[in-house]
Each structure stands twice: as C-alpha cells, then as structure tokens.
Design an enzyme around this catalytic site. Structure first.
Site, PDB file in Angstrom:
ATOM      1  N   LYS A  81       3.686  -3.442   6.355  1.00 50.45           N
ATOM      2  CA  LYS A  81       2.943  -2.371   5.688  1.00 50.45           C
ATOM      3  C   LYS A  81       1.941  -1.759   6.650  1.00 50.45           C
ATOM      4  CE  LYS A  81       0.241  -1.860   1.362  1.00 50.45           C
ATOM      5  NZ  LYS A  81      -0.231  -2.635   0.186  1.00 50.45           N
ATOM      6  N   SER A 156       0.924  -0.836  -3.984  1.00 53.65           N
ATOM      7  CA  SER A 156       0.857   0.095  -2.872  1.00 53.65           C
ATOM      8  C   SER A 156       1.824  -0.198  -1.730  1.00 53.65           C
ATOM      9  CB  SER A 156      -0.568   0.126  -2.319  1.00 53.65           C
ATOM     10  OG  SER A 156      -0.958  -1.149  -1.822  1.00 53.65           O
ATOM     11  N   SER A 180      -0.038  -4.964  -5.723  1.00 56.21           N
ATOM     12  CA  SER A 180       0.614  -4.111  -4.726  1.00 56.21           C
ATOM     13  C   SER A 180       1.818  -4.719  -4.041  1.00 56.21           C
ATOM     14  CB  SER A 180      -0.407  -3.677  -3.674  1.00 56.21           C
ATOM     15  OG  SER A 180      -1.322  -2.756  -4.222  1.00 56.21           O
TER      16      SER A 180
END
Length: 443
Positions: A81, A156, A180
């Site tokens: 990420k 996310s 997330s």
C-alpha cells in the site's frame, strides 16, 4: 507455466521455489509483465517498482540455488500500500498533499520483510490519507472491484485488494485503522487480517490515527495470511496443522452489528454460521451493550486524532483534498482535548468489560461489512450518500479497532460478503488456526 503462477497462493509459490520448479526472477518478471499489460494497471498500482523487484528476485534466486533460503516466502513477490515508505520511491498515501514525497529509507516493516526475502512489486493505490472505507479516490485513482465493475473496491487498502483479486500479486500488505484491510478483502473475496495495534512496527508508515493504525495482509487464503504475518515481523508462521472447529465456542455479536444489514451480507453470514455448526462448533448469540457505547465514541476518537495528526498540512492546502474526505478530517475540530482524553478513558473501561464478556469464547463472530460495494458514480455525485455508505461500511469493522481486537475476515461463499472472527489482543495465531479450520468448512 508462468501464467499459472499468477493465480497461485503465496505459500504454493514459495514451495515451488523451494523445490526448484519456480525461479524467483522468472516469477517476478511474470508478475511485473502482467502488471504492465493489464488494462486496469493504472488504477491498481500507483508505482510498480520493477528495478527493485528484479534485484530482490535475483538475490532470492542465488539463495535458492545455494540452499540458503531465508524462509517459506523467500523470493515471493507482494504489493505494498502506498503509505509504506520505500527508499527512493514516492510514497504519497493517495493524496495530492503528499505529491512528490520521496522517503530516504524503507518503512521498518518493509525493511524486515525484505530482509526475509519478500520481493516488492510496487506501491498500490488507496483512499486519500487512508480516511475512507469505500476506496473511492478521485484525487489519484479509484481501484476496481472484482465483484462489481461499477462498484467501490473497499478501502482504504483498495489497490492492495485489487492487486491480489486481479492476479497482479499473490499477496498484499495494507493497513487497518477502522476496517481498511477487512472491507476491501470482503468486497474482493479475500482473506484479511487486522493485527493488534502495536504488534507490527508503524515506523515509516504514513499515519492516520496512530493509536488505532495497524498493518496487515490481504491474501487468497488463511495460510498466506499467517506466512505474511510472520514475514512482516521476522518471526515464525503460525502452526495451522490439525486445526478443527469441533468443540469450539463462538459468540455471535448481536449488538449493532446487524443494524441495517442488507440481504446478501446476511445470507453470506448465515450460510457461514451453518457450516461452522455442521463442523461441530457451538454458536451462542449475545448482546454486548459496551459495543454500542464504544461506537458512540468513534467520532471523537478517530476524527480528533486524524485531524490532530494532519491539521497543519490540510489547512495549508485544503483545496487539494476531495471535499467529503476533507469534511471527515475537519469533523475533529468539534471536540476539545478534554473530550478526547475522556473518550479514551471511557474506552479503556469498555474494553475491560468486553474482555471479560468474551474470554470464555474461542472467537466473536459478526458480518464483516453490512453492505455490498456501492456504485462509484452515485458516491461521487451525492456527498450525503458517500458519507452514509462510508459510515455504514465501517461500522462493524470499527468494533474490532475500538475493542483493541485482532480480527480475521474470511469470504463466506456469497460474493462480496465476509464473516469476521474477533479475538482478544495478540490472539492472531489462535485466530489463524480457527480461520484455517473455518476456511475448509466454507469452501
């Protein structure tokens, strides 16, 4: 043969390297070429790291040929990420506010994983500054969802989930502050592990709410989640052999978790419960008033910490942010320092009550997310819809963060729905054993 590797688990790829059937450089090249040639690549990867991946794969090849592999995933590539610092490569956390931010060194968790032989394929897209459970990001890119061509991917860690679901990584590393890792895992039919806050280093990880931020993997199966957890810590993988559901006691959390639950998530959860019971697990349903009290504190706890962390940067250039996300941050302005401290003190008491309630169970069960992926165009056109769906998407996953739990989510067999197994803090290895047994029952 290389095309077959794109659909294999991380564990199977590692075993292929161990037996000499898979060459790490060929493996990395296969994934990098698949990334470059994929029509949705630019919505999944913010920045592939081809040179780094090939160099790391070459080192893994040398170790494999010399019989000096560092662990079961040595030479296996994964995505990261875009909030994990990576030396010499931009780390922008899905935000125009951080455009051009290039760290000098890797985040500690990335350095640890690299030292253990993992190969870094690149950085994946995410919600802006990680402050949305939907994964919609008009500032940089909105990643696709494997189950809904026009649907939100979950956030996310949106690109992290997409990289695995679309065959562009065998595993991905994300972060989870309020859901997330778990929401994108659910909507893309993956396994997601939310680790206990403080277990994995956050040094070099772009923060959102440091007291709640955690690091965790998104994978194709439970074994891979355990292998990646060990790689992130430089430790030993959980022993999953012989895991069984027979004799286990699970508590279904009925407080708040079923409010507004839509038909498909309900069907998936009920199907999963039936399979667990068929394998000999005992299912008990209980109310837990402390959960509702904790959820009522979420606004002051999350928004205040997020705004306190980012206030100066945000207020210097607010026009660079997507308005609904800006509004979420600014929600933290409504609370005083005294409000924030009092909320944490209350949460500490509620966590104690919760721990006593659940200590007699092997895990607490609840639907991971009460909704399916909403339509992206409608989310972008209607800010009120965006906010309402975002809060509902995060509602169940936030329970785990508020209670300080380790949480494992598994696909139920109904697309884009999940079942969560919540444990006490630092219970990841136990949850992985439960998950391994549950996974066999559900598949």
């Amino acid at each position: 043969m290389a095309s077959d590797w794109l659909g294999m688990s991380a564990g199977d790829l590692g075993r292929g390297i161990e037996t000499g059937k898979i060459d790490p450089v060929d493996l990395a090249t296969g994934f990098l070429d698949a990334i470059a040639g994929h029509p949705l690549c630019d919505r999944i990867y913010a920045r592939p790291t081809r040179a780094r991946a090939l160099a790391e794969a070459e080192a893994a090849r040398c170790r494999a040929r010399s019989g000096l592999r560092l662990g079961p995933l040595d030479g296996v590539p994964v995505s990261w990420k875009d909030l994990f610092d990576s030396a010499g490569v931009a780390t922008e956390a899905g935000a125009a506010l951080l455009e051009g931010r290039v760290p000098r060194q890797d985040a500690e968790v990335l350095a640890t994983a690299t030292a253990g032989g993992l190969v870094c394929l690149g950085k994946t897209h995410m919600s802006e500054l990680a402050f949305s459970g939907l994964g919609v990001n008009p500032v940089t890119a909105t990643s696709p969802c494997i189950n809904a061509p026009n649907g939100a991917p979950g956030g996310s860690s949106s690109g992290a989930a997409a990289s695995v679901a679309f065959g562009l990584a065998p595993g991905a590393i994300g972060s989870d502050t309020g859901g997330s890792v778990r929401i994108p895992a659910v909507w893309n039919d993956l396994v997601g592990l939310k680790t206990t806050a403080g277990r994995i280093s956050l040094k070099g990880v772009v923060p959102l709410c440091p007291k709640f931020d955690t690091v965790g993997p998104l994978t194709r199966n439970v074994e891979d989640a355990g292998l990646l957890l060990a790689a992130l810590e430089g430790g030993r993988p959980a022993d999953l052999s012989g895991a069984r559901l027979e004799g286990m006691r699970f508590m279904v959390l009925e407080t708040a978790a079923f409010d507004g639950l839509r038909d498909a998530p309900r069907a998936g959860f009920n199907h999963a419960l039936e399979r667990l019971a068929e394998e000999g697990a005992t299912i008990v349903r209980e109310q837990a008033p402390e959960v509702a009290e904790a959820l009522a504190l979420a606004g002051v706890l999350f928004a205040t910490e997020a705004y306190g962390t980012w206030r100066d940067r945000i207020e210097a250039e607010p026009d660079k942010m997507y308005p609904p996300i800006l509004d979420r941050f600014r929600g933290g302005r409504a609370f005083s320092g005294a409000d924030y401290v009092a909320a944490w003190q209350t949460l500490g008491l509620l966590r104690g009550t919760w721990a006593r309630r659940v200590s007699g169970f092997d895990a607490v069960l609840l639907p991971t997310c009460p909704i399916l992926p909403p339509d992206v165009d409608r989310l972008l056109a209607d800010p009120d819809f965006f906010m309402a769906e975002n809060l509902l998407a995060l509602r169940n996953t936030r329970i785990g963060n508020l209670m300080g739990s380790a949480v494992l989510t598994l696909p139920t067999g109904v697309p884009a729905t999940g079942i969560s197994f919540m444990g006490l803090p630092m219970s990841e290895e136990r949850l992985l054993r439960i998950g391994a047994a549950a996974e066999r029952a559900l598949t």
